[in-house]
Write a protein that holds these residues in place. Structure first.
Motif, PDB file in Angstrom:
ATOM      1  N   SER A  53       3.189   2.880  -0.129  1.00 37.09           N
ATOM      2  CA  SER A  53       4.327   2.264   0.619  1.00 37.09           C
ATOM      3  C   SER A  53       4.813   3.025   1.854  1.00 37.09           C
ATOM      4  O   SER A  53       4.630   4.275   1.721  1.00 37.09           O
ATOM      5  N   SER A  54       5.259   2.416   2.835  1.00 35.22           N
ATOM      6  CA  SER A  54       5.581   3.206   4.246  1.00 35.22           C
ATOM      7  C   SER A  54       6.789   4.122   3.924  1.00 35.22           C
ATOM      8  O   SER A  54       6.477   5.212   4.346  1.00 35.22           O
ATOM      9  N   PRO A  55       7.660   4.009   2.993  1.00 32.28           N
ATOM     10  CA  PRO A  55       8.728   4.917   2.634  1.00 32.28           C
ATOM     11  C   PRO A  55       8.067   6.240   2.185  1.00 32.28           C
ATOM     12  O   PRO A  55       8.346   7.348   2.471  1.00 32.28           O
ATOM     13  N   ALA A  56       7.151   5.939   1.125  1.00 35.77           N
ATOM     14  CA  ALA A  56       6.762   7.196   0.438  1.00 35.77           C
ATOM     15  C   ALA A  56       5.692   7.895   1.137  1.00 35.77           C
ATOM     16  O   ALA A  56       5.975   8.972   1.274  1.00 35.77           O
ATOM     17  N   ASN A  57       5.085   7.161   1.844  1.00 31.78           N
ATOM     18  CA  ASN A  57       3.959   7.997   2.569  1.00 31.78           C
ATOM     19  C   ASN A  57       4.710   8.721   3.615  1.00 31.78           C
ATOM     20  O   ASN A  57       4.280  10.028   4.084  1.00 31.78           O
ATOM     21  N   ASP A  58       5.832   8.211   4.350  1.00 27.94           N
ATOM     22  CA  ASP A  58       6.294   8.994   5.412  1.00 27.94           C
ATOM     23  C   ASP A  58       7.474  10.019   5.134  1.00 27.94           C
ATOM     24  O   ASP A  58       7.723  10.892   5.582  1.00 27.94           O
ATOM     25  N   ARG A  59       8.133   9.586   3.910  1.00 27.71           N
ATOM     26  CA  ARG A  59       9.039  10.476   3.463  1.00 27.71           C
ATOM     27  C   ARG A  59       8.369  11.917   3.031  1.00 27.71           C
ATOM     28  O   ARG A  59       8.770  13.043   3.157  1.00 27.71           O
ATOM     29  N   LYS A  60       7.124  11.575   2.414  1.00 32.38           N
ATOM     30  CA  LYS A  60       6.467  12.715   1.890  1.00 32.38           C
ATOM     31  C   LYS A  60       5.902  13.640   3.098  1.00 32.38           C
ATOM     32  O   LYS A  60       5.848  14.773   3.125  1.00 32.38           O
ATOM     33  N   LYS A  61       5.200  13.023   4.132  1.00 33.25           N
ATOM     34  CA  LYS A  61       5.152  13.540   5.566  1.00 33.25           C
ATOM     35  C   LYS A  61       6.020  14.527   6.174  1.00 33.25           C
ATOM     36  O   LYS A  61       5.781  15.568   6.253  1.00 33.25           O
ATOM     37  N   GLY A  62       7.332  13.946   6.294  1.00 31.19           N
ATOM     38  CA  GLY A  62       8.187  14.672   6.765  1.00 31.19           C
ATOM     39  C   GLY A  62       8.588  15.731   6.142  1.00 31.19           C
ATOM     40  O   GLY A  62       8.756  16.929   6.560  1.00 31.19           O
ATOM     41  N   PHE A  63       8.649  15.556   4.916  1.00 31.95           N
ATOM     42  CA  PHE A  63       9.176  16.830   3.968  1.00 31.95           C
ATOM     43  C   PHE A  63       8.071  17.864   3.944  1.00 31.95           C
ATOM     44  O   PHE A  63       8.207  18.972   4.220  1.00 31.95           O
TER      45      PHE A  63
END
Length: 325
Positions: free
Chosen positions: A176-186
């Motif tokens: 999912s996009s929130p999982a992918n992106d929240r992981k990258k940002g963190f």
């Protein structure tokens, strides 16, 4: 979130005759201006407070926006969500709002709607933009900056721990996009600090129960954990339960940060168990109505209608808990 959205629609009086040229210049189906619409809303699931609040927001705005809402719940299945969208297409809805469960599996549904001449608006989650693009295959993505959410959570954790922490990361739904992106940002922020180490990172599927189960398992392998980053509040609440069951003290010997801004999370901050949460607003009804009306009026819609999110910690959780869902 205010229910009255009339103020958001002032000035949307462009001539309908201008619409087809603008829409097709974008490669998108046009949307006629009229008093009422049959609008599809394809929800991904309804197993947590965030999703329930989002659905209610869409329902609340329907009457005022002139929508006959055709609602479906994919129950956590990308395949069912594709079928749900195809059913809406067969019913001849005027427009579709889609919260795609995963980035890639929902692309065929988006393309099918475009081919059928039905404009699609993505809300809260995006699709793989290397395959389908806003302004060409769907009108726009309405949602938060998930990478920034992860970045803000990491920056808070670095400051709170003095740059020294052993971290377990609880990821959202795989793909999912929130999982992918929240992981990258963190992860990108944490990588800049040698004293911060992510020792385990595993999906809890944005679920409280799975977050608890995954945390309990990872805690056995990493009993020295001093911090937890959860991609949503539900998993953070589950992690708190697992830590307490293991004899740990969340908020004292384990620092926890998450994303969403739910009522339970704000209460956990007030209780001293959760350190902070980055808001990810579920109230998409008013902005969805406004964006669709702008599109029907002939405006060229920006590829990303960005939601601005708050940040909650001990300094303001009590002030905002009555507004939370």
């Amino acid at each position: 979130m205010p229910r009255n959205i009339r103020g958001l629609t002032l000035g949307l009086t462009l001539l309908t005759s201008a619409l087809p040229a603008i829409a097709f210049a974008q490669g998108l189906p046009p949307l006629e201006q009229k008093d009422s619409y049959r609008v599809g809303f394809a929800q991904t699931e309804s197993n947590n407070p965030w999703r329930i609040a989002e659905t209610q927001s869409m329902r609340d705005v329907a009457d005022e926006c002139g929508w006959e809402l055709v609602y479906t719940d994919a129950a956590g299945s990308a395949a069912k969500q594709v079928a749900d969208v195809n059913s809406m297409i067969a019913q001849g809805v005027d427009a579709i709002f889609l919260a795609p469960r995963e980035e890639t599996p929902l692309i065929p549904a988006v393309m099918n709607a475009k081919e059928a001449g039905i404009p699609v608006f993505l809300i809260d989650r995006n699709v793989n933009q290397s395959v389908a693009q806003a302004g060409e295959d769907y009108v726009t993505f309405i949602g938060s900056d998930f990478i920034d959410q992860g970045r803000r959570a990491a920056e808070w954790l670095v400051a709170e721990t003095g740059g020294e922490a052993t971290i377990i990361e609880l990821e959202g739904t795989t793909g999912s996009s929130p999982a992918n992106d929240r992981k990258k940002g963190f992860d990108d922020v944490i990588a800049e600090h040698p004293g911060m180490e992510i020792v385990a990172s595993q999906s809890g599927d944005f679920s409280r129960d799975q977050g608890r189960e995954v945390m309990a398992t990872l805690l056995q392998a990493h009993p020295d954990v001093t911090a937890v980053y959860a991609h949503n509040d539900e998993m953070a609440i589950g992690a708190i339960a697992a830590l307490e069951a293991a004899g740990r003290t969340p908020g004292e010997d384990v620092t926890i940060v998450s994303i969403d801004g739910t009522r339970d999370a704000l209460q956990a901050i007030i209780d001293g168990k959760l350190g902070a949460t980055v808001q990810s607003s579920p109230f998409f009804g008013p902005i969805s109505c406004e964006t669709m009306q702008r599109y029907a009026a002939g405006e060229e819609i920006e590829p990303w209608v960005k939601i601005e999110d708050m940040f909650f910690d001990a300094s303001n959780a009590a002030e905002h808990i009555d507004e939370a869902y």
